[in-house]
Every structure is written in C-alpha cells, then in structure tokens.
Scaffold this motif. Structure first.
Motif, PDB file in Angstrom:
ATOM      1  N   ALA A  53       0.815  -1.214   0.000  1.00 12.96           N
ATOM      2  CA  ALA A  53       0.000   0.000   0.000  1.00 12.96           C
ATOM      3  C   ALA A  53       0.847   1.261   0.000  1.00 12.96           C
ATOM      4  O   ALA A  53       0.337   2.358  -0.278  1.00 12.96           O
ATOM      5  N   LEU A  54       2.146   1.132   0.284  1.00 18.30           N
ATOM      6  CA  LEU A  54       3.047   2.282   0.307  1.00 18.30           C
ATOM      7  C   LEU A  54       3.841   2.418  -0.983  1.00 18.30           C
ATOM      8  O   LEU A  54       4.675   3.308  -1.110  1.00 18.30           O
ATOM      9  N   GLY A  55       3.594   1.527  -1.951  1.00 23.86           N
ATOM     10  CA  GLY A  55       4.290   1.608  -3.233  1.00 23.86           C
ATOM     11  C   GLY A  55       5.500   0.711  -3.351  1.00 23.86           C
ATOM     12  O   GLY A  55       6.328   0.894  -4.251  1.00 23.86           O
ATOM     13  N   TRP A  56       5.607  -0.282  -2.470  1.00 24.04           N
ATOM     14  CA  TRP A  56       6.779  -1.151  -2.452  1.00 24.04           C
ATOM     15  C   TRP A  56       6.921  -1.962  -3.729  1.00 24.04           C
ATOM     16  O   TRP A  56       5.961  -2.498  -4.263  1.00 24.04           O
ATOM     17  N   ARG A  57       8.169  -2.067  -4.185  1.00 26.10           N
ATOM     18  CA  ARG A  57       8.523  -2.927  -5.314  1.00 26.10           C
ATOM     19  C   ARG A  57       9.414  -4.044  -4.800  1.00 26.10           C
ATOM     20  O   ARG A  57      10.569  -3.804  -4.443  1.00 26.10           O
ATOM     21  N   PRO A  58       8.929  -5.284  -4.726  1.00 27.38           N
ATOM     22  CA  PRO A  58       9.773  -6.375  -4.220  1.00 27.38           C
ATOM     23  C   PRO A  58      10.937  -6.651  -5.150  1.00 27.38           C
ATOM     24  O   PRO A  58      10.877  -6.380  -6.359  1.00 27.38           O
ATOM     25  N   ASN A  59      12.006  -7.175  -4.581  1.00 22.00           N
ATOM     26  CA  ASN A  59      13.167  -7.527  -5.379  1.00 22.00           C
ATOM     27  C   ASN A  59      12.820  -8.611  -6.388  1.00 22.00           C
ATOM     28  O   ASN A  59      12.149  -9.588  -6.074  1.00 22.00           O
ATOM     29  N   SER A  60      13.302  -8.419  -7.600  1.00 23.76           N
ATOM     30  CA  SER A  60      13.183  -9.468  -8.603  1.00 23.76           C
ATOM     31  C   SER A  60      14.506  -9.659  -9.320  1.00 23.76           C
ATOM     32  O   SER A  60      15.005 -10.768  -9.435  1.00 23.76           O
ATOM     33  N   ASP A  61      15.105  -8.559  -9.741  1.00 24.25           N
ATOM     34  CA  ASP A  61      16.366  -8.648 -10.485  1.00 24.25           C
ATOM     35  C   ASP A  61      17.487  -7.855  -9.836  1.00 24.25           C
ATOM     36  O   ASP A  61      18.489  -7.553 -10.476  1.00 24.25           O
ATOM     37  N   GLY A  62      17.316  -7.476  -8.576  1.00 18.84           N
ATOM     38  CA  GLY A  62      18.372  -6.728  -7.915  1.00 18.84           C
ATOM     39  C   GLY A  62      17.799  -5.558  -7.160  1.00 18.84           C
ATOM     40  O   GLY A  62      16.595  -5.350  -7.116  1.00 18.84           O
TER      41      GLY A  62
END
Length: 354
Positions: A332-341
């Motif tokens: 909900a805060l705009g987080w982008r989980p790690n995928s490629d670094g």
C-alpha cells in the motif's frame, strides 16, 4: 517508498529471552536473516556499526558472507563511523565487496554516534582531532576515502619502477562505487553537504535538531534541502534517500505481547551535546500502520525504508516481522519487491520530487 529492508543493531548478550547470547550467535544469525530476507523479496539488509560494545562492529566480512549467499538483496551499513577507519583500507575493502556483490551495496558512512569509549577512535590510532566529537577527523578521512574510490592517484610511485611524479591509486577499483555510498545525515546542514557532494543520503530515527515541529516534518525538510542541494550542484544521477523507522505489524498474539501499546509520540532529548528529536515507534494492526505511514511525510518522500528490528529475538521471529510488513503494509506504500536486484530510483519520479 519503493524499497524496504531491515536495519539490525547487532546486539548480543545474556539478556533474558535473547537468542544472540554471544557474538557468534549474532553474526551467524545475521547471515541467515539476510538469506531469508532475500528469499522474501526484501530489498535490503543493513547493519549498524559500533565499537567497544556488544554489537556488530566489523561489517565487511558480514556483508561479504551475505552477498555471497544471496542473489538480489542489497547489503549495507547504517552507518560506518569514519572516525575509526583507515580511509584507504576501507576503499580497498569496499571495492572488493562491491565486486563480489555485483554492485549490491549501500554503504552508509558518517561521523558516527556516541560510543561507550571516550574518544575511542584514538585507541585505534587516529589522533589529532581538534573537535571533542572528532567531526573534523571524520570529514578529512572521508574526503581521502572519496578520492581513493574515485581512482585518484594517492601514493608516490617508487621512481625505480615508474616515472618521477607518478601517483598510484589504491586497488582494486570498482567502477560506480561512489554511486553506492551514502552519508548518514543527522541534521539539515549535513544533508545539504551530502547533496552538494552527490552522495546518497541516509536519515535515521533521530535528528540532532529540535525546532518544535513533528519529527517526520523536520526530516522531510531535511530531505527537501538535500535534494535541492544535489540539484544545485549539477548532479544528474537520480539520488537515493532512506529513512529508518521502528514499525511492528501486530498480526499474532506474540506480536501483541512484544509490541502492543508501544506506540507513542516524538521525543526530545540530548545526544552528543545536541538537543535532538527522536521519532516515534509504529506498532499496530496492518491497516492502521498503512494510514499512519502514509501520513509520515518523510517516509513517503524517501525511496527506501529501513525497519529497525529486534535482532535478539532470533531469525524466525524477525523473518515473520519482515514477511508481515511485506504482505500487509508495504504494497500500500508503493513497495517494489526484489526481482532482479536492488530497486533503483525512477528518474521521472525523482524529477517530480525535486
């Protein structure tokens, strides 16, 4: 907020309930926590650095171990106390770490916070400071460190091996390392200084200022001044900004036992001779935390949030806290989980913030 990670103070000792009874427990669990966080998609594993205390001290071996066992997570410090460092040795070590990690580092450096030892850096052999807090020593050494990682010639070559006047750089060099160096700013003036140098900025859960405004507003002002100074100096790479917070989602009875009722307001105190503002702890149901953090102007202005964790409660429980935040709060805060670094700042987003 695009990224979040954990910030561990690396405490150990025989306190009741501690799962880090000694240094070996703390260090090995820190590696396991970094590996587990990488598997969850958490963006960063960051560690405080203290001396003459039962806490994490020498960070490079720990960060190297985590980097070698992970694929995506950023590893870093928050922060290295420059008063205690040999700047050229640090430049060599961080270049090697940067190479091993393929650029997955975020190294916070600053003058450092108060330590248990009185002028402990002098015991390390670093004397001559004209400041009771060693700030001048830290700045001078940091300047040499930056010159070294930028590849500047530092030491005169032996004239039997090179032309007279040749200056040799430290080795190894890791291109782009300076872009992964952060200054731990505890005030608005140091934030502007960091921006002028083109560094990234880390801001903690306290500021060595007290102006009467809420902590998050004072910190947001610090961030705005940093970005304005960065832009005015002509730097074009999108800068990164992190802030630290104590955030505990309560999703189980154990969470409630540990952290229920822990929320409170900002506090004013004195640290290292400065009247300072300390940010509050956030603890509660995930939906409530989302609303509270959205109202925290500094959290929403930063691209990275470092969650301080109770490392003595062990790997399993801390991974539970990180997973709860990742599942119920961060999206909900705009987080982008790690995928490629490690998450990188979006130039368009940064331009709008500037």
């Amino acid at each position: 907020m695009k990224a979040f990670g954990f910030l561990s103070f690396g405490h150990y000792g025989a306190a009741r309930g501690s799962q880090t009874r000694g240094a070996a427990d703390m260090i090995r669990q820190a590696v396991d926590l970094g590996v587990g966080a990488d598997e969850l998609g958490v963006n960063g594993a960051y560690f405080r650095v203290h001396h003459f205390a039962p806490q994490q001290a020498a960070p490079v071996p720990l960060l190297t171990a985590i980097a070698a066992r992970t694929r995506r997570i950023e590893v870093g410090t928050g922060v290295i106390d420059m008063r205690y460092e040999n700047p050229l040795h640090l430049a060599e070590e961080l270049a090697a770490l940067d190479i091993i990690s393929a650029g997955r580092i975020a190294i916070g450096i600053s003058r450092g916070s108060p330590e248990p030892a009185l002028r402990g850096y002098e015991a390390f052999g670093y004397t001559g400071s004209r400041d009771a807090r060693g700030a001048d020593l830290a700045r001078e050494k940091f300047d040499l460190f930056l010159r070294a990682i930028d590849g500047e010639g530092i030491a005169p070559a032996d004239p039997r091996q090179a032309p007279v006047g040749t200056l040799l750089p430290v080795e190894p060099q890791s291109p782009g390392l300076r872009e992964r160096i952060w200054w731990g700013s505890g005030s608005r003036p140091t934030a502007e200084w960091a921006g002028t140098l083109g560094l990234n900025m880390m801001s903690s859960t306290l500021l060595t200022e007290a102006t009467g405004v809420p902590f998050h507003e004072l910190q947001r002002e610090q961030i705005d001044l940093y970005r304005a100074a960065y832009r005015a100096a002509g730097h074009t790479r999108p800068p990164r900004v992190s802030v630290s917070r104590s955030v505990f989602p309560i999703t189980t009875s154990k969470d409630a036992l540990y952290f229920g009722g822990r929320t409170g307001g900002d506090q004013i105190g004195v640290i290292d001779g400065f009247e300072s503002t300390f940010g509050k702890t956030y603890a509660g149901e995930p939906d409530d935390l989302v609303e509270q953090l959205k109202a925290d102007t500094a959290v929403m202005a930063a691209d990275t949030l470092m969650l301080t964790i109770p490392n003595q409660l062990g790997v399993e429980y801390n991974l539970h806290l990180l997973e709860s935040f990742a599942d119920h709060v961060a999206p909900a805060l705009g987080w982008r989980p790690n995928s490629d670094g490690p998450v990188q700042p979006d130039p368009a987003d940064d331009a709008s913030r500037l």
